[in-house]
Design a protein around this motif. Sequence first.
Motif, short mmCIF file in Angstrom:
data_model
loop_
_atom_site.label_atom_id
_atom_site.label_comp_id
_atom_site.label_asym_id
_atom_site.label_seq_id
_atom_site.Cartn_x
_atom_site.Cartn_y
_atom_site.Cartn_z
N ASN A 30 35.65 35.70 36.68
CA ASN A 30 35.17 36.46 37.83
C ASN A 30 35.30 37.96 37.52
O ASN A 30 35.77 38.33 36.45
N SER A 32 37.22 40.38 38.60
CA SER A 32 38.47 41.13 38.80
C SER A 32 38.81 41.98 37.57
O SER A 32 38.74 41.50 36.44
N ALA A 95 42.98 37.22 40.85
CA ALA A 95 41.78 36.51 41.32
C ALA A 95 41.69 35.21 40.53
O ALA A 95 40.93 35.09 39.56
N MET A 181 35.50 45.62 44.27
CA MET A 181 35.89 44.76 43.16
C MET A 181 35.47 45.43 41.85
O MET A 181 34.31 45.74 41.65
#
Length: 221
Positions: A30, A32, A95, A181
């Motif tokens: 992801n 992060s 995350a 983010m």
Amino acid sequence: APKRSLAGRHALVTAGPTHEPIDPVRYIANRSSGRQGYAIAAALAARGARVTLVSGPTALTAPPGVDRIDVETAREMLAACEAALPADIAVLTAAVADWRAAHEAGRKLKKRPGETPEPLPLALNPDILAHLSAPGPNRPALVVGFAAETDDLLRNAAAKLDRKGCDWIVANDVADGNGIMGGDHNEVHLLTRDGTETWPRLPKNDVANCLADRIAARFAP
Ligand code: C5P
């Protein structure tokens, strides 16, 4: 420099994404960056805490004086956290990937040109925050989770506080395009059992310092 108000305390911090292998060359991940977690680790260390930072893959260097343990997957992160206990404080900013590939292929999956690819079965990862929040002799006195949501932020964050059994939740809005983010700033709400505070949009370092000050106040004699 801040007062060394957390001297003698051990703080466990998780940060970054996790990488969940699909095969030897591919993984699920992801966006992060790990910045918020690294900033919190630095802020707690600056207040005198002994800090163990369990980090997924990031491009960051460990803050000075912080003991960093590198992991890739959610299951490795859970094992590293449990091995780091006991701790007075746990701040779980990672995350963590909710899902991993149900079966990690030992060899690179081959594409077959012209054929529809097979679906990728997923398995649920362990919830590290829920594990560390569960009652028991090793439960940290203060467990802080994060809630990154794109919709219904406060309602979802309050539900998370109850469901996971942590003490505080730092809730942030990661709606697409707001730049939080992976960015330098954060805009958060702090939910405790006593209510909700809304903090202004601040650099992630300032959010970390505010949170570390709140944590220090919680442990003040
Ligand atoms: O359920 P959700 O992912 O929104 O919860 C976010 C919080 O729970 C964060 O503090 C995150 O670090 C933690 N978490 C975890 N393990 C998971 C999923 C989330 O520790 N598998």
